[in-house]
Design a protein around this motif. Structure first.
Motif, short mmCIF file in Angstrom:
data_model
loop_
_atom_site.label_atom_id
_atom_site.label_comp_id
_atom_site.label_asym_id
_atom_site.label_seq_id
_atom_site.Cartn_x
_atom_site.Cartn_y
_atom_site.Cartn_z
N LEU A 51 0.82 -1.21 0.00
CA LEU A 51 0.00 0.00 0.00
C LEU A 51 0.86 1.26 0.00
CD1 LEU A 51 -2.83 -1.14 2.41
CD2 LEU A 51 -3.19 -0.23 0.11
N GLU A 52 1.92 1.26 0.79
CA GLU A 52 2.81 2.42 0.81
C GLU A 52 3.46 2.64 -0.57
OE1 GLU A 52 4.64 5.75 1.77
OE2 GLU A 52 3.21 4.73 3.10
N SER A 53 3.84 1.55 -1.21
CA SER A 53 4.43 1.65 -2.54
C SER A 53 3.42 2.14 -3.58
CB SER A 53 5.02 0.30 -2.97
OG SER A 53 6.05 -0.12 -2.11
N PHE A 96 -6.26 -4.96 -7.25
CA PHE A 96 -7.22 -5.80 -6.53
C PHE A 96 -6.56 -6.42 -5.31
CE2 PHE A 96 -8.87 -5.63 -10.82
CZ PHE A 96 -10.26 -5.61 -10.66
N PHE A 97 -7.23 -6.30 -4.16
CA PHE A 97 -6.82 -7.01 -2.94
C PHE A 97 -7.82 -8.15 -2.74
CE2 PHE A 97 -4.62 -3.09 -2.51
CZ PHE A 97 -3.56 -3.29 -1.64
N ILE A 98 -7.38 -9.39 -3.00
CA ILE A 98 -8.26 -10.56 -2.83
C ILE A 98 -7.85 -11.26 -1.54
CG2 ILE A 98 -9.22 -12.60 -3.94
CD1 ILE A 98 -9.57 -10.10 -5.60
N ASN A 101 -5.18 1.86 6.20
CA ASN A 101 -4.02 2.37 5.46
C ASN A 101 -4.43 3.07 4.17
OD1 ASN A 101 -1.04 1.48 6.43
ND2 ASN A 101 -2.58 0.07 7.24
N VAL A 102 -5.54 2.66 3.58
CA VAL A 102 -6.06 3.38 2.41
C VAL A 102 -6.43 4.81 2.82
CG1 VAL A 102 -8.02 3.54 0.82
CG2 VAL A 102 -6.82 1.37 1.10
N ARG A 103 -7.05 4.95 3.99
CA ARG A 103 -7.39 6.29 4.49
C ARG A 103 -6.11 7.09 4.75
NH1 ARG A 103 -10.71 2.94 7.98
NH2 ARG A 103 -12.78 2.72 7.04
N LEU A 158 10.31 -1.73 -4.49
CA LEU A 158 9.02 -2.23 -4.99
C LEU A 158 8.35 -1.18 -5.88
CD1 LEU A 158 6.68 -4.21 -5.14
CD2 LEU A 158 5.91 -3.39 -2.90
N THR A 159 8.39 0.07 -5.44
CA THR A 159 7.81 1.16 -6.23
C THR A 159 8.46 1.24 -7.61
OG1 THR A 159 7.40 2.43 -4.20
CG2 THR A 159 7.30 3.62 -6.28
#
Length: 561
Positions: A266-268, A287-289, A381-383, A489-490
């Motif tokens: 998520l941070e990346s 997508f987060f499955i 973390n999205v928020r 990763l980014t």
């Protein structure tokens, strides 16, 4: 970079003793494989047993038995009941040559009791992940830098798993042969369970099941079209990005936020969003499955698919009408007036359809109503990073907190079809003894991101000289700081976004060529070796091994052009 090459298997074959396979009297042996996940899908062990079954049956025939808990629904849908074709062990007379292979601590009780009661049986115990290791990593401990510093008994007691830990450790020390699924787990087991594994048994796949030869590129295109249809509905009213320039990334697996690397992912993504807004016109839908506690689909997600279907039906109706009038005009030898070919009713229908797509809220981040919305790690973390699927965001997020199914009213796709339709699987795990998800991507020709703390990542790093060229991006989470790993990763994801369509097609071809490296036809030999080693230790007077000879495994796996 050549388009075909040989992948070294030397390190797999050079240090293990051989067994004269032709001399093994399989007809006089019985093999029992015991696990909690024989028909009960919880994690990767189910996949190991299910995909390995064919080669094991080919070797053992009717002398192979699986044992596990009885779940009636799973039993009805996954196996066929039958009477044993041969007597069991009490009637074997002077040939009590039995091998018991036990997976994980849940099955360990059977191994311990068998040894304590002196049952004449060769035993193998496989740990796919140490119990305490999983708990420590889930608690954000600096695990790999402190392996030799943990007070094992104290840590297990504080987490109220001491009884389970003792069961696991006893099974490890009672077994004739102890195995793990990767080198990284072997190091962990040596510290956590105080026994060095005798054999490393990498996890394979039944590659034939996934094999589509030259068709896999067409399957990618077909499945991608189905995902695009879902995206059209989910983002109705905000579909201001070009789907032909949109890439689909995904992460899937158990909902272990830190262990599976969802935190660094998520941070990346936040950093990737900035780079794409500044330097690129590509959009990424992620997508987060990961299954979580929900009470149903949310209304906005269902409404989006309904609106999409209504628009499709409207367009189809108008198209039929338009086509008939055009056809009639051409038959008469005239070019019709395009302003008169559609009447007022047609325009009214289209205006209503357009009005229905108007939306005053942002597309939802999650497809379901979450029971713990305020404390859910992904949503929290999205928020924090502010990725709410706004028009300016080049990275869009869809959290699907349920395993995929072709019967779903929302996203009616099986997991395999979904994976084929994506462009990149991202699995930046901190704790992953093996990691089937990137392996499944590989055999379907889909590039993936893994780490050097996962068994799969270490395996690929060891046996492929340039993994990134073959669509296997390995993030260094062992020797770099979290900040450096996040930046790496980014950069991997941003570089992938900069590829042309042709470059992605070429890379998918290269990725699919690694399939043979993961086939049980090769990796199953290490399970065979573990069983042979157990027999030589349990019945040394009957079964002997030459510890100095190499294991009979081909030195190379040739890839297809």
């Amino acid at each position: 970079m050549p388009l075909s090459r040989s992948l070294s298997m030397t390190s797999l074959s050079g240090v293990l003793p051989a067994w004269e396979e032709d001399e093994l009297p399989v007809e006089d042996l019985l093999l029992f494989e015991v696990a909690w996940e024989v028909t009960n899908k919880v994690g990767g062990i189910y996949t190991v047993i299910q995909t390995k079954a064919k080669i094991t049956v080919d070797e053992w025939g009717e002398n192979y038995y699986m044992m596990g808990p009885y779940f009636e629904q799973n039993f009805k849908t996954q196996v066929e009941g039958c009477e044993p074709p041969n007597p069991l062990t009490d009637n074997l007379g002077d040939k009590p040559n039995v091998i018991g292979h036990f997976h994980e601590w849940q099955a360990g009780a059977g191994l311990i009791l068998s040894r304590s009661r002196k049952i004449p049986m060769a035993t193998v115990f496989t740990t796919h992940a140490t119990l305490l290791g999983r708990y420590l990593c889930a608690g954000n401990a600096d695990f790999y830098n402190n392996l030799d510093k943990f007070n094992i008994d104290k840590e297990a007691g504080e987490r109220q798993i001491y009884h389970r830990y003792c069961l696991e450790r006893a099974a490890v020390h009672c077994a004739h042969v102890f195995t793990t699924v990767s080198q990284i787990t072997a190091v962990e087991a040596n510290h956590m369970l105080h026994r060095k594994p005798d054999v490393v048994t990498p996890n394979g796949l039944n590659v034939k099941k996934f094999s589509a030869m030259h068709e896999f590129q067409n399957l990618h295109s077909t499945s991608k079209t189905r995902i695009q249809e879902f995206v059209r509905g989910h983002f109705y009213g905000h579909l201001d990005f070009n789907l032909e320039k949109t890439l689909f990334f995904f992460i899937a697996g158990r909902y272990e936020f830190s262990n599976k690397g969802a935190d660094i992912f998520l941070e990346s993504l936040s950093r990737l969003n900035y780079l794409l807004r500044v330097r690129n016109d590509v959009t990424v839908v992620v997508f987060f499955i990961m299954p979580a506690k929900t009470n149903n689909f949310n209304v906005e997600s269902l409404k989006g698919q309904a609106v999409r279907k209504q628009l499709w039906d409207t367009a189809h109706t108008v198209k039929e009408k338009f086509g008939k009038k055009l056809y009639d005009a051409l038959l008469t030898g005239t070019i019709p007036d395009m302003n008169s070919i559609l009447d007022r009713d047609d325009f009214t229908i289209m205006k209503r359809a357009i009005y229905a797509t108007q939306r005053h809220s942002l597309p939802p981040v999650t497809t379901h109503n979450m029971l713990d919305d305020s404390t859910d790690p992904i949503l929290s973390n999205v928020r924090r990073i502010g990725l709410f699927n706004s028009r300016n965001d080049r990275v869009k997020i869809i959290f699907h907190p349920e395993f995929l199914s072709s019967t779903s009213p929302l996203l009616p796709m099986d997991y395999e079809d979904f994976v084929r339709g994506c462009n990149l699987g991202v699995f930046p795990s901190y704790y992953e003894p093996w990691g089937y998800t990137p392996g499944e991507c590989t055999v379907m020709g889909i590039p993936s991101v893994t780490t050097n703390l996962s068994g799969f990542g270490c395996f690929m790093e060891e046996h492929v000289s340039d993994p990134a060229a073959y669509g296997i991006y390995i993030v260094d989470r062992r020797f770099r700081s979290p900040e450096e790993s996040c930046n790496q990763l980014t950069q991997f994801m941003f570089s992938f976004c900069q590829q042309s369509r042709r470059q992605r097609i070429i890379q998918r071809n290269r990725t699919e060529r690694l399939s043979d490296l993961l086939d049980w036809r090769y990796l199953g030999r290490f399970y065979i070796h573990a069983r042979h080693l157990a027999l030589s230790r349990a019945f040394p007077e009957k079964f002997k091994m030459d510890p100095m000879a190499p294991l009979k495994v081909s030195n190379t796996v040739q890839t297809r052009d």
